[in-house]
Each structure stands twice: as C-alpha cells, then as structure tokens.
Write an enzyme that holds these catalytic residues in place. Structure first.
Site, PDB file in Angstrom:
ATOM      1  N   HIS A  67       0.323  -1.217  -0.072  1.00  0.00           N
ATOM      2  CA  HIS A  67      -0.191   0.094  -0.033  1.00  0.00           C
ATOM      3  C   HIS A  67       0.830   1.015  -0.117  1.00  0.00           C
ATOM      4  O   HIS A  67       0.016   2.072  -0.410  1.00  0.00           O
ATOM      5  CB  HIS A  67      -0.935   0.450   1.567  1.00  0.00           C
ATOM      6  CG  HIS A  67      -1.743  -1.058   1.060  1.00  0.00           C
ATOM      7  ND1 HIS A  67      -3.224  -0.899   1.479  1.00  0.00           N
ATOM      8  CD2 HIS A  67      -1.748  -1.941   0.155  1.00  0.00           C
ATOM      9  CE1 HIS A  67      -4.352  -1.503   1.289  1.00  0.00           C
ATOM     10  NE2 HIS A  67      -3.662  -2.304   0.410  1.00  0.00           N
ATOM     11  N   SER A  70      -0.085  -1.254  -6.229  1.00  0.00           N
ATOM     12  CA  SER A  70       0.097  -1.953  -7.100  1.00  0.00           C
ATOM     13  C   SER A  70       0.616  -1.839  -8.371  1.00  0.00           C
ATOM     14  O   SER A  70       0.552  -0.597  -9.035  1.00  0.00           O
ATOM     15  CB  SER A  70      -1.400  -2.532  -7.434  1.00  0.00           C
ATOM     16  OG  SER A  70      -1.968  -3.128  -5.974  1.00  0.00           O
ATOM     17  N   LYS A  90     -14.136  -8.275  -8.102  1.00  0.00           N
ATOM     18  CA  LYS A  90     -13.529  -8.981  -8.756  1.00  0.00           C
ATOM     19  C   LYS A  90     -12.733 -10.074  -8.273  1.00  0.00           C
ATOM     20  O   LYS A  90     -12.555 -11.174  -8.208  1.00  0.00           O
ATOM     21  CB  LYS A  90     -12.546  -8.021  -9.497  1.00  0.00           C
ATOM     22  CG  LYS A  90     -12.032  -8.781 -11.030  1.00  0.00           C
ATOM     23  CD  LYS A  90     -10.780  -7.660 -11.691  1.00  0.00           C
ATOM     24  CE  LYS A  90     -10.211  -8.114 -12.729  1.00  0.00           C
ATOM     25  NZ  LYS A  90      -9.643  -7.627 -13.794  1.00  0.00           N
ATOM     26  N   ASP A  91     -12.247  -9.346  -7.080  1.00  0.00           N
ATOM     27  CA  ASP A  91     -12.062 -10.519  -6.184  1.00  0.00           C
ATOM     28  C   ASP A  91     -12.870 -11.841  -5.594  1.00  0.00           C
ATOM     29  O   ASP A  91     -12.276 -13.187  -5.423  1.00  0.00           O
ATOM     30  CB  ASP A  91     -11.191  -9.863  -4.787  1.00  0.00           C
ATOM     31  CG  ASP A  91      -9.906  -9.451  -5.375  1.00  0.00           C
ATOM     32  OD1 ASP A  91      -9.569  -9.406  -6.296  1.00  0.00           O
ATOM     33  OD2 ASP A  91      -8.918  -9.246  -4.402  1.00  0.00           O
ATOM     34  N   GLU A 129       5.869 -33.584  -1.136  1.00  0.00           N
ATOM     35  CA  GLU A 129       4.451 -33.726  -1.889  1.00  0.00           C
ATOM     36  C   GLU A 129       4.457 -32.575  -2.938  1.00  0.00           C
ATOM     37  O   GLU A 129       5.621 -32.632  -3.640  1.00  0.00           O
ATOM     38  CB  GLU A 129       3.872 -32.533  -1.098  1.00  0.00           C
ATOM     39  CG  GLU A 129       3.205 -33.132   0.446  1.00  0.00           C
ATOM     40  CD  GLU A 129       1.996 -34.104  -0.179  1.00  0.00           C
ATOM     41  OE1 GLU A 129       0.359 -33.488   0.476  1.00  0.00           O
ATOM     42  OE2 GLU A 129       1.597 -34.965  -0.905  1.00  0.00           O
TER      43      GLU A 129
END
Length: 427
Positions: free
Chosen positions: A216, A220, A244-245, A288
């Site tokens: 922040h 971004s 959107k998220d 894994e």
C-alpha cells in the site's frame, strides 16, 4: 499511493471509538477507498485467494489440533479417529490437506505473475522480499504438517529432509540431532514439528500484514508496468476490485471443492495410509508435489552439500531478483526476448517437477542436472545480460491511454465486423 480515508462515522458510539482508535478508518482507506490501477487483470486476484486460503488453513488446523495426538504411538490412530469418529472430521482433514496444495497452486501463480510483470522492481523490492520470506515459511509449515499423520511417507520424508542438515560443515550433525530431539526421527521430532506447524501460520499471518502494508505504500504494479500518473489511471478498491476478487475466490473454491469431495487423495501418496515403520523403507520416497522441483535439484547434484546449497539457493536467489534483473522495463509484454526466456524457465521448473516425481535413474538424473543448470543460468546470467542487450517495445504514456486505445480498437473491430457481416440494403 496510499488511499486517504473518507470514512466519517455517524453513529455516536463508532465516532467515539474512531476518535480513540481509528481502526475502521484504516480499514476503509486500505480496502475501500484505496486506489488501484484500472487495468488489473485476474492474475491480480490471487493475492485475495491466498488470504482466503490462509484463513481457511488456520481455522481448519486449529480445530484439527483439538483432536490430534502428537505422540508417535498414537498420532496415526488419532488421524483415523478424526476421519471416522469426529463430526465432519473427514471434511476438516480433507480441506486442510488439499488446502495446502491449493495454497501452493495459488502462490506459484502469484509468483509467476510477479516474474512476468516485473512486480519485484523498484520501488517494490521490500514487498517482494517479504513475499519470498512468506514462501519459505509456507514451505517449512507444509513440510512439518506432512510429517504429522505419521504414515510411511511422513516418517521417511522427515528422515530424508532433516538428514540434509548433516551436510553443513562443522555444525551439521549438531543441528540434525537438535531437530530430531535425539539420534533418530521419533516422538521428540513429532512433538517439535507439531508445535512449529501450529505456530508458523500465525507468523505467516503477521508477515502477510507487513506484505499488504508494503504493497500500500507504492501501490500495485499493473500489466503495463507503467506507474500511475493521475487519478484517471485508478479505481477505488471497492466495489470494482472487491467484486472481481470475490468472483475469483468463488471460482477457486469450486476448483478446491472438486478435490475435497471427489478426489481427496489424488494429490497425496498411498503409502501415507500405512503407519510409520522405521524398519521398512518405501520403494520410492517422494515429497508432496509442490516440493518436487526442489527435490529434483537436490538429487541432481552428486555432492550432498552441493545439493543442499542448490535447494536453498534456488529459493533465496528469488529475493535478489530486483538487482539481478537490470532492465528498467517491468512488464514482459514489452520485453519480447525476456518473455521467451521466461517461458523456457517456467518449462524448466515444470520439467524439474516431473523429474522429482520419478526414480533417480538414467535419463531422469541427466535431465534434472540440465534443468537445474538452466534454472540458475537464467537467474544469474541471462537475466542480468538481457537488461543491457534487449531492445524493449515502446511503453504507453499512461494507463488510461492504453485502456482507452484498447477499448476503441475493440469497438472499431466490432463495428467493422458487423458492417462486413450485414447484407446491404440493395441486397
């Protein structure tokens, strides 16, 4: 680029609280009014997906810990007890086990997006480094969690990986004994791993807060790699990016649910349903799937210490990408040569994952060595040199110009298509 809050509480109780602890205003400025570049695509939604998965892993993990017994003679039976006797225990266990895989799928996409769009470049170096630290803690947490079911693959995986520390000169043996809590993997090892597996997710959550804080400050990155020039280049986080998220999280949950309800053991190993036996070694010890590329690097180097250095160096090198990449252009969309090399590197990582899943014989070993060499050659040689020799494409002046030109181009193409397809009046 920090968002300024416009939150003014009307409720007298909230006004009193906000004047003394402005936490609601902080949330509003960070997750409601915060300006984001208007051209963010769906690859930027994986940060929100990762936050959701972290909460899901912590919640399911805490409930599972209430029923799990971290004792070597009881651990395996306690997992079966969770599966058979605890209300919805099977669901909690499958959500937690498959959630680890979903977490790594999302984080690998998140990292790949950062590499493709140059999100590690100035002024976001600290943001990137914090992300690498979170990734390392994720790997440690996942490894320790894999040991807890105390099946054959859990036990022997712990033995193989912890034995690697013995390769460190002078202090290696002492570190290995300390990790084991004795002279072999046993009850003390299980207790330590359980305690750390419980603790580390909360450390990750704290680092995620720092990660968001670091995001922040400069704001971004975006697909063009062009900095925000004016308010026209941005949109508030809510409602544009929350919606959107939210859609991305729902779609990812459908993908996650498929594994939980239809193929819950697909990403696991059958040998882990056999209780740990120190006297019986599995035919093929594999970690894994999300550790397989690093496991291939470990086996590719004949020297044990060299393999350990390759394993840890492959991750630590990522923290130095802001300085290894000498190009001033962020996005691979404007770096045609870098884009080709990056896709080759992604293919090399995928190839290492395949090699790690196979037995280390013949051509698999040779392929692992070639791909490991290319992994490091790309980061240490190709990346620094490209900045000097590559000719990038021309960048757009602003984000808004690029968005509007794309919109106009699409609209023009649609109009032209309609005109071509429509019959003339004259017939």
């Amino acid at each position: 680029m920090s968002g300024s809050t416009t939150f003014v509480p009307k409720n007298p109780v909230l006004k009193w609280f906000e004047s003394r602890l402005p936490i609601i205003g902080l949330v509003h400025s960070s997750f409601v009014a915060f300006p984001n570049p208007r051209n963010l695509n769906y690859f930027w939604t994986f940060g929100g997906i990762l936050a959701f998965m972290l909460v899901a892993q912590i919640v399911t993990g805490v409930v599972l810990a209430m029923h799990y017994t971290p004792e070597s003679t009881l651990a395996f039976a306690s997992v079966e007890h969770i599966m058979r006797d605890v209300n919805f225990g099977w669901l909690l266990r499958y959500m937690h086990a498959n959630g680890a895989s979903m977490f790594f799928i999302a984080v690998y996409i998140h990292i790949a997006r950062g590499l493709y769009y140059g999100s590690y470049k100035a002024p976001r170096e600290i943001l990137w480094i914090l992300g690498v630290i979170i990734f390392l803690l994720m790997m440690a947490t996942a490894f320790m969690g894999y040991v807890l079911p105390w099946g054959q693959m859990s036990f022997w995986g712990a033995k193989v990986i912890t034995s690697l520390f013995s390769a460190i000169p002078l202090v290696g043996d002492a570190i290995t004994v300390w990790l084991w809590g004795g002279y072999s993997v046993g009850n003390a090892t299980l207790n330590r791993f359980f305690a750390l597996h419980y603790l580390l997710p909360f450390m990750i959550a704290g680092l995620v807060v720092l990660h968001i804080w670091a995001l922040h400050v400069p704001g971004s990155n975006n697909p063009l790699g062009v900095e925000v020039k004016s308010k026209k280049d941005t949109l508030p986080f809510h409602p544009y990016f929350t919606v959107k998220d939210g859609l991305a999280v729902v779609c990812f949950m459908l993908f996650f649910s498929y594994f939980v309800f239809y193929v819950p053991n697909y990403l696991g190993h059958a040998d882990n349903y056999i209780e740990a036996n120190p006297l019986v070694t599995p035919a093929h010890i594999v970690p894994e799937w999300y550790f397989l590329p690093y496991y291939a690097m470990l086996r590719a180097v004949p020297n044990k210490l060299g393999g350990v250095c390759a394993l840890f160096g492959s991750i630590l090198l990522l923290a130095f990408l802001p300085w290894l990449d000498t190009s001033r252009i962020r996005s691979a969309n404007f770096r045609p040569v870098y884009r080709v090399f990056l896709w080759v590197w992604f293919a090399a990582v995928a190839g290492l994952g395949y090699c790690g899943s196979q037995e280390p014989v013949g051509g698999i070993v040779t392929a692992s060595q070639i791909l490991t060499f290319w992994y490091f050659f790309h980061l240490l040689v190709v990346l620094p040199l490209l900045g000097f020799f590559e000719t990038p494409l021309k960048l757009p002046a602003t984000i808004t110009d690029a968005v509007l030109s794309t919109t106009r181009g699409s609209s023009g193409a649609m109009v032209a298509a309609r005109t071509t397809a429509s019959p003339s009046v004259d017939g």
